[in-house]
Design an enzyme around this catalytic site. Structure first.
Site: not given
Length: 342
Positions: A21, A23, A74, A104, A215-217, A238
């Site tokens: 998710p 924004m 979410q 967040c 999650n992450g990178g 991203r």
């Protein structure tokens, strides 16, 4: 240490790959676009606060087309009763899952008493999970960090997961970075704190009967396959927006579907009827095309594709002809490049 928990909700068949998710990113138009590339990756809404859902325009906030499924809503919030009501609403609207944001780090979210600050209050998260589970038959999941501020030891994370799992949560999506509530912006919190994948891998060992997603990178399917040796699922953030076509082979490689992935041209052409519908409803074309700018990332024609869309999609009356024009320019440049290489 191996912690065994018995739950009532099945996690068998859950997607091994999901798109985070984000924004101002994962709205319904981006999700529909992504569905032309991957049919099986789990998608998420942007984070929506319980207050916004209970007091706002639900049709506008929560509306989606069936083609976007499987789809998780979410939620942001810390009031168990309000979150439970939102979960019930989401089930009625046809969502596949409810996810509680405990990751967040923005100041606005922190001031509202939810997001990653809730990692320091696992009992509150547990109560929220309990109430949501009572309110819906849908899976209720949590997305969190490995830690926050000085509450960031592995033992702190284990304590958080244990308490929330005992409340009935069977799926934990873990961003493998801690968060700093003071001193770092949300963007900096996505990049500066070091990745600690090994702690998420260890978490899976300690909670073998809980679905642990990392999650992450992570930016490509090769990394996804590598991580799946240690955890149950992988979430890409991203990179999914910067290079959406990286998911073209995900249905085959990750989900075992043998259908031929669509070409980038086919992805664009599949959007024509969708664009026609929304333009006829008064939506400006750039609300959709802004999500499509990176489709041709890294190949000849990418620049002209972005240029045609950004310069023309904001005008009143702009329609699929803009997409057709941009696509023809991409094809022309690709043919020229191919001839030069022969």
């Amino acid at each position: 240490m191996s912690i065994i928990l018995t739950k009532n909700r099945s996690i068998s068949g859950r997607c091994k790959l999901s798109m985070a998710p984000m924004m101002d990113r994962t709205d319904r138009h981006f999700r529909y676009f992504i569905r032309q590339i991957t049919k099986h990756t789990l998608l998420y809404t942007e984070m929506l606060t319980s207050a916004a859902i209970l007091n706002g325009d639900r049709k506008n906030l929560l509306g989606f087309f069936p083609e976007e499924k499987p789809l998780s809503l979410q939620l942001g919030g810390s009031n168990p009763q309000h979150l439970a009501e939102c979960a019930h609403i989401a089930e009625d609207m046809g969502y596949d899952e409810i996810n509680l944001n405990v990751g967040c780090p923005s100041s606005r979210v922190y001031d509202g008493g939810f997001g990653v600050s809730l990692m320091m209050h696992p009992e509150i998260v547990a109560k929220c999970i309990e109430e949501m589970i009572l309110a819906t038959k849908l899976p209720v999941t949590v997305k969190h960090r490995i830690g926050v501020d000085n509450y960031d030891s592995y033992e702190d994370m284990v304590n958080f997961v244990r308490i929330v799992a005992e409340a009935g949560c069977e799926v934990f999506v873990v961003h493998a970075r801690k968060a700093w509530l003071q001193g770092l912006s949300p963007k900096e919190n996505r990049d500066i704190p070091p990745l600690r994948y090994s702690e998420v891998h260890h978490l899976k060992q300690d909670f073998p009967h809980v679905f642990i997603e990392i999650n992450g990178g992570l930016t490509n399917l090769e990394q996804v396959q590598e991580q799946l040796q240690f955890v149950d699922g992988v979430m890409i953030g991203r990179a999914a927006y910067d290079n959406p076509y990286l998911f073209a082979n995900s249905d085959k490689l990750i989900h075992g579907n043998n259908d031929t992935p669509p070409s980038k041209y086919q992805v664009v052409e599949a959007m024509y009827s969708y664009v026609d519908y929304w333009v006829s409803q008064g939506l400006k074309l750039n609300r959709i095309t802004r999500h499509m700018l990176n489709l041709f990332s890294g190949q000849p024609g990418s620049r002209v594709w972005k240029q045609v869309l950004t310069e023309n999609s904001h005008y009143e009356g702009a329609n699929t002809e803009i997409l057709r024009t941009a696509l023809e320019k991409v094809k022309g440049l690709e043919e020229i490049t191919s001839r030069k290489q022969v």
